[in-house]
Design an enzyme around this catalytic site. Structure first.
Site, mmCIF file in Angstrom:
data_model
loop_
_atom_site.group_PDB
_atom_site.id
_atom_site.type_symbol
_atom_site.label_atom_id
_atom_site.label_comp_id
_atom_site.label_asym_id
_atom_site.label_seq_id
_atom_site.Cartn_x
_atom_site.Cartn_y
_atom_site.Cartn_z
ATOM 1 N N ALA A 10 0.819 -1.213 0.000
ATOM 2 C CA ALA A 10 0.000 0.000 0.000
ATOM 3 C C ALA A 10 0.857 1.270 0.000
ATOM 4 O O ALA A 10 0.685 2.141 -0.863
ATOM 5 C CB ALA A 10 -0.927 -0.034 1.214
ATOM 6 N N ARG A 88 2.617 0.262 16.843
ATOM 7 C CA ARG A 88 3.695 0.102 15.859
ATOM 8 C C ARG A 88 4.822 -0.750 16.441
ATOM 9 O O ARG A 88 5.485 -1.501 15.731
ATOM 10 C CB ARG A 88 4.229 1.473 15.453
ATOM 11 N N ASN A 95 9.561 -7.136 11.430
ATOM 12 C CA ASN A 95 10.117 -6.098 10.552
ATOM 13 C C ASN A 95 11.616 -5.873 10.719
ATOM 14 O O ASN A 95 12.291 -5.498 9.753
ATOM 15 C CB ASN A 95 9.332 -4.792 10.734
ATOM 16 N N VAL A 118 10.777 3.622 6.257
ATOM 17 C CA VAL A 118 9.358 3.877 6.522
ATOM 18 C C VAL A 118 8.762 2.770 7.410
ATOM 19 O O VAL A 118 7.877 3.022 8.232
ATOM 20 C CB VAL A 118 8.566 3.971 5.192
ATOM 21 N N SER A 119 9.267 1.542 7.266
ATOM 22 C CA SER A 119 8.714 0.398 7.998
ATOM 23 C C SER A 119 8.713 0.677 9.502
ATOM 24 O O SER A 119 9.631 1.290 10.035
ATOM 25 C CB SER A 119 9.558 -0.857 7.732
ATOM 26 N N ASP A 148 3.116 12.810 10.311
ATOM 27 C CA ASP A 148 2.438 13.245 11.540
ATOM 28 C C ASP A 148 2.129 14.746 11.469
ATOM 29 O O ASP A 148 1.086 15.193 11.951
ATOM 30 C CB ASP A 148 3.312 12.930 12.767
ATOM 31 N N ARG A 151 -0.867 15.298 9.330
ATOM 32 C CA ARG A 151 -2.085 14.947 10.084
ATOM 33 C C ARG A 151 -2.414 16.042 11.108
ATOM 34 O O ARG A 151 -3.581 16.350 11.357
ATOM 35 C CB ARG A 151 -1.887 13.586 10.766
ATOM 36 N N HIS A 175 7.760 8.478 16.474
ATOM 37 C CA HIS A 175 6.598 8.202 15.607
ATOM 38 C C HIS A 175 5.782 7.069 16.250
ATOM 39 O O HIS A 175 5.811 5.928 15.809
ATOM 40 C CB HIS A 175 7.107 7.809 14.218
HETATM 41 N N1 LIG Z 1 6.665 5.618 8.895
HETATM 42 C C1 LIG Z 1 5.397 5.879 8.616
HETATM 43 O O1 LIG Z 1 4.935 7.014 8.742
HETATM 44 C C2 LIG Z 1 4.510 4.760 8.116
HETATM 45 C C3 LIG Z 1 3.217 5.033 7.630
HETATM 46 C C4 LIG Z 1 2.438 3.981 7.157
HETATM 47 C C5 LIG Z 1 2.929 2.677 7.193
HETATM 48 N N2 LIG Z 1 4.170 2.455 7.707
HETATM 49 C C6 LIG Z 1 4.749 1.115 7.738
HETATM 50 O O2 LIG Z 1 5.172 0.774 6.425
HETATM 51 C C7 LIG Z 1 5.179 -0.649 6.285
HETATM 52 C C8 LIG Z 1 4.410 -1.037 5.030
HETATM 53 O O3 LIG Z 1 3.042 -0.756 5.178
HETATM 54 P P1 LIG Z 1 1.996 -1.140 4.025
HETATM 55 O O4 LIG Z 1 0.675 -0.684 4.470
HETATM 56 O O5 LIG Z 1 2.543 -0.701 2.713
HETATM 57 O O6 LIG Z 1 2.061 -2.744 4.092
HETATM 58 P P2 LIG Z 1 1.732 -3.790 2.911
HETATM 59 O O7 LIG Z 1 1.533 -5.109 3.565
HETATM 60 O O8 LIG Z 1 0.662 -3.249 2.036
HETATM 61 O O9 LIG Z 1 3.091 -3.819 2.045
HETATM 62 C C9 LIG Z 1 4.284 -4.331 2.544
HETATM 63 C C10 LIG Z 1 4.958 -5.069 1.406
HETATM 64 O O10 LIG Z 1 6.262 -5.496 1.848
HETATM 65 C C11 LIG Z 1 6.543 -6.712 1.151
HETATM 66 N N3 LIG Z 1 7.634 -7.417 1.797
HETATM 67 C C12 LIG Z 1 7.638 -8.128 2.949
HETATM 68 N N4 LIG Z 1 8.863 -8.630 3.179
HETATM 69 C C13 LIG Z 1 9.648 -8.222 2.180
HETATM 70 C C14 LIG Z 1 11.018 -8.412 1.861
HETATM 71 N N5 LIG Z 1 11.835 -9.124 2.651
HETATM 72 N N6 LIG Z 1 11.507 -7.852 0.742
HETATM 73 C C15 LIG Z 1 10.700 -7.122 -0.074
HETATM 74 N N7 LIG Z 1 9.403 -6.914 0.170
HETATM 75 C C16 LIG Z 1 8.881 -7.457 1.280
HETATM 76 C C17 LIG Z 1 5.208 -7.461 1.202
HETATM 77 O O11 LIG Z 1 5.160 -8.494 0.239
HETATM 78 C C18 LIG Z 1 4.227 -6.330 0.946
HETATM 79 O O12 LIG Z 1 3.868 -6.227 -0.421
HETATM 80 C C19 LIG Z 1 4.577 -1.199 7.592
HETATM 81 O O13 LIG Z 1 5.601 -1.582 8.479
HETATM 82 C C20 LIG Z 1 3.819 0.000 8.150
HETATM 83 O O14 LIG Z 1 3.656 -0.075 9.549
HETATM 84 C C21 LIG Z 1 4.960 3.461 8.161
#
Ligand SMILES: NC(=O)c1ccc[n+]([C@@H]2O[C@H](COP(=O)([O-])OP(=O)(O)OC[C@H]3O[C@@H](n4cnc5c(N)ncnc54)[C@H](O)[C@@H]3O)[C@@H](O)[C@H]2O)c1
Length: 308
Positions: A10, A88, A95, A118-119, A148, A151, A175
């Site tokens: 996403a 988180r 992660n 970002v993760s 943030d 928002r 965060h």
């Molecule tokens: N920092 C921020 O402000 C912020 C905001 C939103 C989401 N996030 C974080 O971002 C991350 C992703 O969120 P999302 O909603 O896109 O999740 P999502 O599940 O839609 O997408 C994550 C993708 O990572 C892929 N993936 C998993 N392991 C992998 C690897 N070893 N190598 C390559 N790809 C891999 C998955 O197949 C998946 O398509 C989450 O940890 C979420 O908490 C952070």
């Protein structure tokens, strides 16, 4: 300008879309571990090129890092997002391993890359990348504060009953639902402090709504949000790619700034071609300093769970 985005889920795909629409990168590579997924997202996005009027070439790769070679900037969004009711911090177990492996693979093929993490839990994941990759500290940036702050501005505009573009404001600190420090004292509507329009009670409500901004959306959507996160990351990517010297709150490795050491946490920073070029030290009041200290303690507690 070549930008790699790891994780075509996403947030990763939303970021790719915003980067492409802004039309400053020659190439975006989406990489995901799920077979065919990044290729599919890349093809779907490329089919918007004539509709949205961009020339950025978007390609996909199933875990083949040779396709990411010589990237200038790489964004790490791979990993699991939270589900309703989760913090988180609970994502760390899965992660941390993913972020460590992904950052190492990226650097093997792009030794001069600037990484944007970002993760989640993002401050701790950024700290992990600092501790395990050996990249210079200006080349590792955590994205959380930019989201943030967006928002925060949304909630302020709601309270002020004005367009978001009238509002300026910033969120620093960790965060997390409890660690964010929205700087209500410094927020303005067209240069006028927002305290001229809103009661202390209403401003406290804005702060609290901001802090749980992600959790509110996770409850509504059943998963973590993506449009604003993707747009926020694309802003950081553009600032670096176009050497804009823009200021964003970013998770930066601190070495005495804000009285903190050996921690990555959200502070205002100038972004340009050299990545995180400067940390801006604001003059905080006593209450803000106390909140920042408490926030840092929370981040350090999560960092303590890392096996490094
Ligand atoms: N920092 C921020 O402000 C912020 C905001 C939103 C989401 N996030 C974080 O971002 C991350 C992703 O969120 P999302 O909603 O896109 O999740 P999502 O599940 O839609 O997408 C994550 C993708 O990572 C892929 N993936 C998993 N392991 C992998 C690897 N070893 N190598 C390559 N790809 C891999 C998955 O197949 C998946 O398509 C989450 O940890 C979420 O908490 C952070």
């Amino acid at each position: 300008m070549k930008v790699t985005i790891v994780g075509a889920g996403a947030v990763g795909a939303s970021c790719a879309e915003y980067v492409a629409i802004k039309n400053f990168a020659s190439e975006v590579v989406l990489l995901d571990i799920k077979e065919g997924y990044a290729e599919g997202k890349a093809m779907d996005l490329m089919q918007t090129a004539t509709l949205n009027g961009f020339d950025t070439k978007i390609t996909g790769s199933t875990n083949d890092y040779s396709k990411t070679a010589n990237s200038d900037i790489a964004v790490i969004t791979s990993g699991i997002p939270r589900k309703p009711g989760m913090t988180r911090e609970e994502l760390i177990g899965i992660n941390a391993g993913i972020v460590k492996e992904v950052s190492s693979n990226l650097i093997k093929h792009s030794p001069n890359v600037t990484l944007i993490v970002v993760s989640n839990p993002m401050d701790t994941m950024t700290y992990l990348v600092h501790k395990t990759t050996g990249l210079p500290k200006n080349k590792i940036i955590g994205m959380g504060g930019a989201l943030d702050s967006a928002r925060f501005k949304y909630r302020l505009s709601e309270a002020l009953e004005c367009p978001p573009s009238d509002v300026d404001g910033m969120v620093i600190g960790g965060h997390s639902d409890t660690g964010m420090v929205p700087l209500t004292r410094l927020a303005t509507r067209n240069s006028v402090p927002v305290s001229a329009f809103l009661s202390e009670e209403r401003l406290n409500q804005v702060s609290e709504d901001t802090k749980v901004g992600g959790a509110t959306l996770t409850k509504l959507l059943g998963t973590s949000a993506w449009y604003a996160p993707g747009a926020a990351v694309s802003g950081l990517v553009q600032a670096i790619a176009c050497d804009q010297k823009k200021m964003f709150p970013c998770s930066a490795m601190l070495d005495g700034e804000y009285g903190l050491n050996d921690i990555c946490i959200g502070v205002p920073a100038i972004l340009g071609k050299d990545g995180l070029e400067k940390i801006v030290e604001l003059k905080l009041d006593d209450a803000e300093i106390a909140k920042m200290k408490e926030s840092a303690e929370g981040v350090k507690k999560t960092n303590g769970l890392l096996e490094i």
